[in-house]
Design a protein around this motif. Structure first.
Motif, mmCIF file in Angstrom:
data_model
loop_
_atom_site.group_PDB
_atom_site.id
_atom_site.type_symbol
_atom_site.label_atom_id
_atom_site.label_comp_id
_atom_site.label_asym_id
_atom_site.label_seq_id
_atom_site.Cartn_x
_atom_site.Cartn_y
_atom_site.Cartn_z
ATOM 1 N N ASP A 40 -4.011 -9.372 5.104
ATOM 2 C CA ASP A 40 -3.160 -9.223 6.285
ATOM 3 C C ASP A 40 -2.193 -10.403 6.330
ATOM 4 O OD1 ASP A 40 -1.970 -8.955 8.730
ATOM 5 O OD2 ASP A 40 -3.840 -8.701 9.855
ATOM 6 N N LEU A 41 -0.894 -10.117 6.211
ATOM 7 C CA LEU A 41 0.104 -11.194 6.208
ATOM 8 C C LEU A 41 0.096 -11.973 7.524
ATOM 9 C CD1 LEU A 41 3.028 -9.231 4.522
ATOM 10 C CD2 LEU A 41 1.888 -11.252 3.563
ATOM 11 N N SER B 21 0.822 -1.216 0.000
ATOM 12 C CA SER B 21 0.000 0.000 0.000
ATOM 13 C C SER B 21 0.851 1.260 0.000
ATOM 14 C CB SER B 21 -0.954 0.023 1.202
ATOM 15 O OG SER B 21 -0.222 0.067 2.400
ATOM 16 N N ARG B 22 2.118 1.147 0.460
ATOM 17 C CA ARG B 22 3.012 2.320 0.446
ATOM 18 C C ARG B 22 4.459 1.840 0.449
ATOM 19 N NH1 ARG B 22 0.724 1.866 5.536
ATOM 20 N NH2 ARG B 22 2.364 1.403 7.055
ATOM 21 N N THR C 245 16.358 3.457 2.581
ATOM 22 C CA THR C 245 15.435 3.965 1.566
ATOM 23 C C THR C 245 14.414 4.881 2.241
ATOM 24 O OG1 THR C 245 15.680 1.858 0.403
ATOM 25 C CG2 THR C 245 13.834 3.250 -0.269
ATOM 26 N N THR D 105 17.754 -4.565 0.331
ATOM 27 C CA THR D 105 17.475 -3.137 0.334
ATOM 28 C C THR D 105 18.334 -2.422 1.373
ATOM 29 O OG1 THR D 105 15.204 -3.639 -0.255
ATOM 30 C CG2 THR D 105 15.616 -1.451 0.619
ATOM 31 N N ARG E 130 8.452 4.179 7.019
ATOM 32 C CA ARG E 130 9.077 3.362 8.067
ATOM 33 C C ARG E 130 10.400 3.979 8.523
ATOM 34 N NH1 ARG E 130 9.855 -1.361 10.747
ATOM 35 N NH2 ARG E 130 11.922 -2.280 10.707
ATOM 36 N N THR E 131 11.225 4.417 7.571
ATOM 37 C CA THR E 131 12.524 4.961 7.980
ATOM 38 C C THR E 131 12.343 6.304 8.699
ATOM 39 O OG1 THR E 131 12.786 5.609 5.653
ATOM 40 C CG2 THR E 131 14.058 3.745 6.413
ATOM 41 N N THR F 26 11.242 6.149 3.326
ATOM 42 C CA THR F 26 9.837 5.726 3.369
ATOM 43 C C THR F 26 9.235 6.150 4.721
ATOM 44 O OG1 THR F 26 10.302 3.604 4.425
ATOM 45 C CG2 THR F 26 10.326 3.628 2.005
ATOM 46 N N THR G 138 7.304 -7.604 2.998
ATOM 47 C CA THR G 138 6.627 -7.725 4.296
ATOM 48 C C THR G 138 6.744 -6.392 5.013
ATOM 49 O OG1 THR G 138 8.664 -8.371 5.414
ATOM 50 C CG2 THR G 138 7.299 -10.156 4.520
ATOM 51 N N ALA G 139 6.003 -6.260 6.098
ATOM 52 C CA ALA G 139 6.237 -5.106 6.967
ATOM 53 C C ALA G 139 7.545 -5.325 7.705
ATOM 54 C CB ALA G 139 5.094 -4.980 7.955
ATOM 55 N N GLY G 140 8.131 -4.253 8.194
ATOM 56 C CA GLY G 140 9.347 -4.378 8.993
ATOM 57 C C GLY G 140 8.996 -4.693 10.442
ATOM 58 N N ARG H 204 -3.117 -4.328 4.114
ATOM 59 C CA ARG H 204 -4.272 -4.211 5.019
ATOM 60 C C ARG H 204 -5.090 -2.954 4.727
ATOM 61 N NH1 ARG H 204 -1.077 -4.065 10.435
ATOM 62 N NH2 ARG H 204 -0.140 -2.479 9.102
ATOM 63 N N SER H 205 -4.436 -1.862 4.309
ATOM 64 C CA SER H 205 -5.170 -0.588 4.244
ATOM 65 C C SER H 205 -5.313 -0.016 2.843
ATOM 66 C CB SER H 205 -4.465 0.456 5.135
ATOM 67 O OG SER H 205 -3.220 0.795 4.556
ATOM 68 N N ILE I 164 8.238 0.768 -0.347
ATOM 69 C CA ILE I 164 8.922 0.001 -1.394
ATOM 70 C C ILE I 164 7.947 -0.939 -2.110
ATOM 71 C CG2 ILE I 164 10.761 -1.688 -1.779
ATOM 72 C CD1 ILE I 164 12.074 -0.444 0.841
ATOM 73 N N ARG J 244 15.175 -12.592 8.465
ATOM 74 C CA ARG J 244 15.480 -12.406 7.039
ATOM 75 C C ARG J 244 16.616 -13.340 6.603
ATOM 76 N NH1 ARG J 244 12.512 -7.861 5.460
ATOM 77 N NH2 ARG J 244 12.505 -6.147 6.944
HETATM 78 N N1 LIG Z 1 12.962 1.502 3.989
HETATM 79 C C1 LIG Z 1 14.161 0.968 4.218
HETATM 80 O O1 LIG Z 1 15.184 1.658 4.347
HETATM 81 C C2 LIG Z 1 14.305 -0.522 4.291
HETATM 82 C C3 LIG Z 1 15.596 -1.079 4.262
HETATM 83 C C4 LIG Z 1 15.724 -2.463 4.343
HETATM 84 C C5 LIG Z 1 14.600 -3.259 4.453
HETATM 85 N N2 LIG Z 1 13.364 -2.670 4.505
HETATM 86 C C6 LIG Z 1 12.224 -3.539 4.657
HETATM 87 O O2 LIG Z 1 11.399 -3.455 3.505
HETATM 88 C C7 LIG Z 1 10.028 -3.659 3.881
HETATM 89 C C8 LIG Z 1 9.200 -2.465 3.406
HETATM 90 O O3 LIG Z 1 9.741 -1.298 4.003
HETATM 91 P P1 LIG Z 1 9.103 0.156 3.766
HETATM 92 O O4 LIG Z 1 10.147 1.096 4.243
HETATM 93 O O5 LIG Z 1 8.545 0.262 2.407
HETATM 94 O O6 LIG Z 1 7.922 0.110 4.841
HETATM 95 P P2 LIG Z 1 6.572 0.988 4.961
HETATM 96 O O7 LIG Z 1 6.682 2.234 4.179
HETATM 97 O O8 LIG Z 1 6.293 1.048 6.417
HETATM 98 O O9 LIG Z 1 5.479 0.049 4.249
HETATM 99 C C9 LIG Z 1 5.143 -1.163 4.836
HETATM 100 C C10 LIG Z 1 4.085 -1.861 4.004
HETATM 101 O O10 LIG Z 1 3.771 -3.082 4.679
HETATM 102 C C11 LIG Z 1 2.357 -3.199 4.740
HETATM 103 N N3 LIG Z 1 1.981 -4.016 5.889
HETATM 104 C C12 LIG Z 1 2.267 -3.790 7.190
HETATM 105 N N4 LIG Z 1 1.785 -4.785 7.950
HETATM 106 C C13 LIG Z 1 1.166 -5.653 7.103
HETATM 107 C C14 LIG Z 1 0.449 -6.851 7.278
HETATM 108 N N5 LIG Z 1 0.289 -7.394 8.490
HETATM 109 N N6 LIG Z 1 -0.071 -7.475 6.199
HETATM 110 C C15 LIG Z 1 0.082 -6.937 4.958
HETATM 111 N N7 LIG Z 1 0.767 -5.809 4.721
HETATM 112 C C16 LIG Z 1 1.292 -5.167 5.781
HETATM 113 C C17 LIG Z 1 1.882 -1.760 4.865
HETATM 114 O O11 LIG Z 1 0.551 -1.645 4.427
HETATM 115 P P3 LIG Z 1 -0.733 -1.711 5.404
HETATM 116 O O12 LIG Z 1 -0.368 -0.994 6.663
HETATM 117 O O13 LIG Z 1 -1.764 -1.060 4.553
HETATM 118 O O14 LIG Z 1 -0.993 -3.168 5.591
HETATM 119 C C18 LIG Z 1 2.805 -1.055 3.886
HETATM 120 O O15 LIG Z 1 2.286 -1.164 2.577
HETATM 121 C C19 LIG Z 1 10.038 -3.803 5.406
HETATM 122 O O16 LIG Z 1 10.095 -5.175 5.725
HETATM 123 C C20 LIG Z 1 11.311 -3.127 5.822
HETATM 124 O O17 LIG Z 1 11.816 -3.601 7.058
HETATM 125 C C21 LIG Z 1 13.188 -1.339 4.402
#
Ligand SMILES: NC(=O)c1ccc[n+]([C@@H]2O[C@H](COP(=O)([O-])OP(=O)(O)OC[C@H]3O[C@@H](n4cnc5c(N)ncnc54)[C@H](OP(=O)(O)O)[C@@H]3O)[C@@H](O)[C@H]2O)c1
Length: 257
Positions: free
Chosen positions: A59-60, A16-17, A184, A181, A188-189, A186, A87-89, A39-40, A19, A155
């Motif tokens: 919902d994962l 949904s948002r 990045t 990755t 989350r960061t 986002t 996945t979510a982080g 989920r959203s 990466i 992971r």
């Molecule tokens: N950003 C970075 O720098 C970075 C670096 C390395 C690894 N990562 C990893 O890459 C992944 C994505 O990161 P991001 O920064 O893009 O995170 P983000 O912006 O927080 O996005 C997380 C996504 O996961 C979804 N989500 C959360 N809980 C969920 C659930 N139970 N079931 C289904 N979907 C779910 C959220 O959508 P809903 O809330 O709508 O479900 C959202 O679309 C994470 O695992 C993160 O740890 C990120």
């Protein structure tokens, strides 16, 4: 480069948002029908250039729904050419403060869905004798970071699963890879920087600057830059690449291989 993905069907989870969303949009712009599960994100369809995103509530953490996800997509769209396992982080927590509940929740978020969806997608693709699976992972599997023990641990297990799967299904024409990755920009960061700033008595700007100091290319990645590499690995342009992990991290991981 024409990736040749047009008319294919892709599944992207956690989309949904961030990466996941950038990846769904990239694949749709290549002409694919992309099922973006989250989920959203609702259930609306969006047309993008030659392709479309079909949002799917999912919902994962729901074990049964996750087990059924690939079959649901194949029943509805008739095929599955690419599966992007995002996945979510997990919670950021020091090793010694991590509770068993934290470990269980992170397992159910980072490892179980990857095994469930990866296995189901590989079975379907092996029958079809074509397909590509890409796990969105993290550089933290190569270089653990403070507070990242849940991410690094599960992971790493997911990486081992992906490597095993790649070897097993290669003879059926299915490729399985992962993207590691790096930092990045986002939601989350941004949240992580806020947590760190509060814990360290610093500012979000100082925490973000500390991250960038460690990146040779001197900046954060944009989610679209991760998505570009995923789209390449998903496509037939990567036809001789399987079982590998591609860091997209601006040079942050110093290991030679
Ligand atoms: N950003 C970075 O720098 C970075 C670096 C390395 C690894 N990562 C990893 O890459 C992944 C994505 O990161 P991001 O920064 O893009 O995170 P983000 O912006 O927080 O996005 C997380 C996504 O996961 C979804 N989500 C959360 N809980 C969920 C659930 N139970 N079931 C289904 N979907 C779910 C959220 O959508 P809903 O809330 O709508 O479900 C959202 O679309 C994470 O695992 C993160 O740890 C990120």
């Amino acid at each position: 480069m024409d990736l040749g993905l047009h008319s294919g069907v892709a599944l992207v989870t956690a989309a949904s948002r961030g990466i996941g969303r950038a990846t769904a949009e990239r694949l749709a712009r290549e002409g694919m029908t992309v099922v973006a599960a989250s989920r959203s994100g609702g259930d609306a369809e969006e047309l993008l250039d030659g392709g479309r995103i079909v949002n799917l509530p999912h919902d994962l953490a729901d074990e049964q729904a996750t087990a059924a996800l690939v079959n649901d997509v194949v029943e509805r769209f008739g095929r599955l050419d690419a599966a992007v396992l995002n996945t979510a982080g997990p919670k950021i927590t020091p090793v010694l403060s991590t509770t068993w509940e934290d470990w269980t929740a992170a397992h159910d978020l980072l490892l179980r869905p990857v095994v469930q969806i990866g296995t189901a997608a590989a079975r379907h693709m092996a029958d079809a004798e074509v397909g590509s699976i890409v796990l969105l992972s993290s550089t933290w599997v190569r270089q653990p970071a403070p507070g990242g023990v849940l991410s690094t641990s599960y992971r790493s297990a997911a990486s081992a699963f992906i490597k095993s799967l790649a070897t097993e299904v290669a003879g059926s024409g299915v490729r399985v890879n992962q993207v590691l990755t790096g930092a990045t920009g986002t939601d989350r960061t941004q949240r992580i920087a806020e947590i760190k700033a509060e814990a360290n008595g610093t500012t979000v700007e100082e925490e973000n600057a500390a991250v960038v100091r460690d990146i040779p290319l001197g900046r954060w990645a944009e989610a679209a830059e991760i998505a570009d590499v995923v789209a390449f690995l998903a496509s037939a342009r990567a036809s001789f690449i399987t079982g590998t992990a591609v860091p997209v991290d601006g040079g942050a991981v110093r290991a030679a291989h």
